[in-house]
Design an enzyme around this catalytic site. Structure first.
Site, PDB file in Angstrom:
ATOM      1  N   GLU A 149       0.810  -1.221   0.000  1.00  0.00           N
ATOM      2  CA  GLU A 149       0.000   0.000   0.000  1.00  0.00           C
ATOM      3  C   GLU A 149       0.846   1.276   0.000  1.00  0.00           C
ATOM      4  O   GLU A 149       1.510   1.587   0.989  1.00  0.00           O
ATOM      5  CB  GLU A 149      -0.933   0.027   1.216  1.00  0.00           C
ATOM      6  CG  GLU A 149      -1.760   1.308   1.247  1.00  0.00           C
ATOM      7  CD  GLU A 149      -2.852   1.325   2.299  1.00  0.00           C
ATOM      8  OE1 GLU A 149      -2.789   0.535   3.250  1.00  0.00           O
ATOM      9  OE2 GLU A 149      -3.769   2.146   2.147  1.00  0.00           O
ATOM     10  N   GLU A 155       2.224  10.733   5.522  1.00  0.00           N
ATOM     11  CA  GLU A 155       2.294   9.501   6.318  1.00  0.00           C
ATOM     12  C   GLU A 155       3.514   8.650   6.003  1.00  0.00           C
ATOM     13  O   GLU A 155       3.893   7.803   6.807  1.00  0.00           O
ATOM     14  CB  GLU A 155       1.030   8.650   6.085  1.00  0.00           C
ATOM     15  CG  GLU A 155      -0.229   9.278   6.637  1.00  0.00           C
ATOM     16  CD  GLU A 155      -1.438   8.359   6.522  1.00  0.00           C
ATOM     17  OE1 GLU A 155      -1.337   7.170   6.855  1.00  0.00           O
ATOM     18  OE2 GLU A 155      -2.483   8.848   6.074  1.00  0.00           O
ATOM     19  N   ASP A 182      -5.399   2.919  -2.647  1.00  0.00           N
ATOM     20  CA  ASP A 182      -6.212   3.622  -1.646  1.00  0.00           C
ATOM     21  C   ASP A 182      -6.566   4.991  -2.222  1.00  0.00           C
ATOM     22  O   ASP A 182      -5.684   5.831  -2.442  1.00  0.00           O
ATOM     23  CB  ASP A 182      -5.413   3.749  -0.331  1.00  0.00           C
ATOM     24  CG  ASP A 182      -6.200   4.436   0.773  1.00  0.00           C
ATOM     25  OD1 ASP A 182      -6.868   5.450   0.478  1.00  0.00           O
ATOM     26  OD2 ASP A 182      -6.129   3.977   1.931  1.00  0.00           O
ATOM     27  N   PHE A 184      -7.902   7.640  -1.087  1.00  0.00           N
ATOM     28  CA  PHE A 184      -7.558   8.835  -0.309  1.00  0.00           C
ATOM     29  C   PHE A 184      -6.098   9.229  -0.563  1.00  0.00           C
ATOM     30  O   PHE A 184      -5.792  10.394  -0.862  1.00  0.00           O
ATOM     31  CB  PHE A 184      -7.792   8.583   1.181  1.00  0.00           C
ATOM     32  CG  PHE A 184      -7.257   9.671   2.060  1.00  0.00           C
ATOM     33  CD1 PHE A 184      -7.855  10.928   2.094  1.00  0.00           C
ATOM     34  CD2 PHE A 184      -6.135   9.456   2.858  1.00  0.00           C
ATOM     35  CE1 PHE A 184      -7.348  11.940   2.906  1.00  0.00           C
ATOM     36  CE2 PHE A 184      -5.630  10.466   3.663  1.00  0.00           C
ATOM     37  CZ  PHE A 184      -6.236  11.715   3.688  1.00  0.00           C
ATOM     38  N   HIS A 185      -5.193   8.256  -0.464  1.00  0.00           N
ATOM     39  CA  HIS A 185      -3.771   8.546  -0.692  1.00  0.00           C
ATOM     40  C   HIS A 185      -3.521   8.930  -2.155  1.00  0.00           C
ATOM     41  O   HIS A 185      -2.750   9.842  -2.442  1.00  0.00           O
ATOM     42  CB  HIS A 185      -2.914   7.341  -0.312  1.00  0.00           C
ATOM     43  CG  HIS A 185      -3.035   6.970   1.139  1.00  0.00           C
ATOM     44  ND1 HIS A 185      -2.733   7.837   2.144  1.00  0.00           N
ATOM     45  CD2 HIS A 185      -3.454   5.822   1.744  1.00  0.00           C
ATOM     46  CE1 HIS A 185      -2.945   7.245   3.333  1.00  0.00           C
ATOM     47  NE2 HIS A 185      -3.380   6.025   3.101  1.00  0.00           N
ATOM     48  N   HIS A 208      -8.800   0.463  -1.170  1.00  0.00           N
ATOM     49  CA  HIS A 208      -9.367   1.142  -0.002  1.00  0.00           C
ATOM     50  C   HIS A 208     -10.139   2.344  -0.513  1.00  0.00           C
ATOM     51  O   HIS A 208      -9.599   3.149  -1.274  1.00  0.00           O
ATOM     52  CB  HIS A 208      -8.275   1.599   0.970  1.00  0.00           C
ATOM     53  CG  HIS A 208      -7.835   0.529   1.916  1.00  0.00           C
ATOM     54  ND1 HIS A 208      -6.703   0.632   2.694  1.00  0.00           N
ATOM     55  CD2 HIS A 208      -8.420  -0.654   2.249  1.00  0.00           C
ATOM     56  CE1 HIS A 208      -6.597  -0.467   3.447  1.00  0.00           C
ATOM     57  NE2 HIS A 208      -7.609  -1.263   3.181  1.00  0.00           N
ATOM     58  N   ARG A 214     -11.274  12.034   3.340  1.00  0.00           N
ATOM     59  CA  ARG A 214     -11.305  10.773   4.100  1.00  0.00           C
ATOM     60  C   ARG A 214     -12.641  10.579   4.822  1.00  0.00           C
ATOM     61  O   ARG A 214     -12.693  10.018   5.917  1.00  0.00           O
ATOM     62  CB  ARG A 214     -10.128  10.629   5.057  1.00  0.00           C
ATOM     63  CG  ARG A 214      -9.619   9.185   4.970  1.00  0.00           C
ATOM     64  CD  ARG A 214      -8.323   8.897   5.664  1.00  0.00           C
ATOM     65  NE  ARG A 214      -7.824   7.624   5.125  1.00  0.00           N
ATOM     66  CZ  ARG A 214      -6.690   7.050   5.472  1.00  0.00           C
ATOM     67  NH1 ARG A 214      -5.913   7.610   6.367  1.00  0.00           N
ATOM     68  NH2 ARG A 214      -6.319   5.900   4.944  1.00  0.00           N
ATOM     69  N   GLU A 243     -12.458   2.635   4.140  1.00  0.00           N
ATOM     70  CA  GLU A 243     -11.538   2.972   5.234  1.00  0.00           C
ATOM     71  C   GLU A 243     -11.616   4.493   5.407  1.00  0.00           C
ATOM     72  O   GLU A 243     -10.848   5.237   4.794  1.00  0.00           O
ATOM     73  CB  GLU A 243     -10.102   2.555   4.877  1.00  0.00           C
ATOM     74  CG  GLU A 243      -9.108   2.786   5.998  1.00  0.00           C
ATOM     75  CD  GLU A 243      -7.664   2.594   5.568  1.00  0.00           C
ATOM     76  OE1 GLU A 243      -7.237   3.181   4.560  1.00  0.00           O
ATOM     77  OE2 GLU A 243      -6.959   1.836   6.254  1.00  0.00           O
TER      78      GLU A 243
HETATM   79  C1  LER Z   1      -3.121   4.390   6.495  1.00  0.00           C
HETATM   80  O1  LER Z   1      -3.432   5.716   6.169  1.00  0.00           O
HETATM   81  C2  LER Z   1      -3.844   3.442   5.620  1.00  0.00           C
HETATM   82  O2  LER Z   1      -4.372   3.832   4.599  1.00  0.00           O
HETATM   83  C3  LER Z   1      -3.963   2.014   6.023  1.00  0.00           C
HETATM   84  O3  LER Z   1      -4.573   1.278   5.013  1.00  0.00           O
HETATM   85  C4  LER Z   1      -2.662   1.334   6.371  1.00  0.00           C
HETATM   86  O4  LER Z   1      -2.341   1.497   7.699  1.00  0.00           O
HETATM   87 MN    MN Z   2      -5.519   2.454   3.283  1.00  0.00          MN
END
Ligand code: LER
Ligand code: MN
Length: 268
Positions: A149, A155, A182, A184-185, A208, A214, A243
């Site tokens: 991930e 982060e 993910d 969001f990221h 995610h 978020r 998430e």
């Molecule tokens: C952390 O921001 C995250 O996205 C999680 O999936 C992993 O700790």
């Molecule tokens: Mn995540």
């Protein structure tokens, strides 16, 4: 579309209640977070199996926390974390889950900078590839995947883009090492989210879901129609797990989010 929600996002006095409520909201699975158990997740296996039986929902995947990041500067700690990931993969297999989330390293942890021979980044990458190859060899009897991930710049220093995760997966060279996208990221790090999804193609094994702030998808400004279309066209058939934070009354906003995502997936 296989839609899951992290177990800590659903209220309930017991895990059984959380799973049952997730089913009522319309989710097809539940992602377990190791940080969401008192003590260790390994002490709750029977409770998890009971929750699956009672609700009819499978465990989609297992998400890990910072203390479980695979790469530590301390060799003993590295060995312990490797062993932990192996145990989590075995647990995922037992539960029928698709795999375990793996973040390589987060601040404040750092490795040494050996430049001009090896930069810290090159050292982390080499250690990560060798460690993942070793874990794959030691769990050759399993199907459960390792989902690498990328996180955003606030982060993580290492591994922030889908392309880098694809590159590491290719270096490991095993189908069980896959990429976790993910949203969001990605919204922070990727220049073009749908393009990042298209370029990674079948290497994406897990997703995610969260919006730009978020919160639940639909409460920020990510274009879910376009991104889900890119995933669907890439032939993605894995789990997508929520998430994120929940605005408003969860009894209303969670089923509405399921409908929002299903609609966009079907139109994709
Ligand atoms: C952390 O921001 C995250 O996205 C999680 O999936 C992993 O700790
Ligand atoms: Mn995540």
């Amino acid at each position: 579309m296989r839609l899951a929600i992290q177990h800590t996002m659903v209220r309930g006095k017991s895990l059984v209640e959380r799973f049952q409520r997730a089913a009522e909201y319309g989710f097809a699975g539940v992602e377990l977070t190791t940080g969401g158990f008192s003590g260790s997740i390994f002490d709750h296996v029977e409770e998890i199996e009971e929750a699956m039986r009672a609700s009819g929902l499978p465990v989609s995947s297992i998400c890990t926390r910072k203390a479980e990041d695979l790469i530590s500067p301390d060799p003993e700690e590295r060995a312990a974390r490797q062993e932990n990931l192996i145990r989590l993969l075995q647990l995922a297999e037992r539960l029928g889950a698709s795999g375990v989330v793996c973040v390589p390293i987060r601040p404040p942890a750092r490795l040494v900078d050996l430049s001009p021979v090896w930069t810290e980044e090159e050292l982390i990458e080499r250690l990560l590839v060798v460690t993942l190859q070793d874990i794959i060899a030691k769990t050759a009897d399993l199907d459960a995947a390792i989902f690498l991930e990328p996180l955003n710049r606030y982060e993580a220093r290492f591994l922030r883009t889908i392309a880098q995760a694809v590159h590491i997966g290719q270096s490991v060279g095993h189908r069980r090492v896959q990429v976790l996208a993910d949203f969001f990221h990605m919204n922070i790090e990727e220049a073009d989210m749908p393009n990042a999804i298209r370029s990674a193609g079948s290497r994406i094994g897990h997703v995610h879901l969260a919006d730009s702030n978020r919160l639940l998808p639909g409460h920020g400004h990510i274009d879910f129609a376009t991104n889900l279309k890119a995933l669907r066209r890439a032939g993605f058939s894995g789990w997508m797990a929520l998430e994120c934070g929940i605005p408003g009354d969860p009894d209303k906003t969670l089923p509405a989010c399921v409908a929002f995502l299903r609609e966009r997936w079907q139109q994709a």
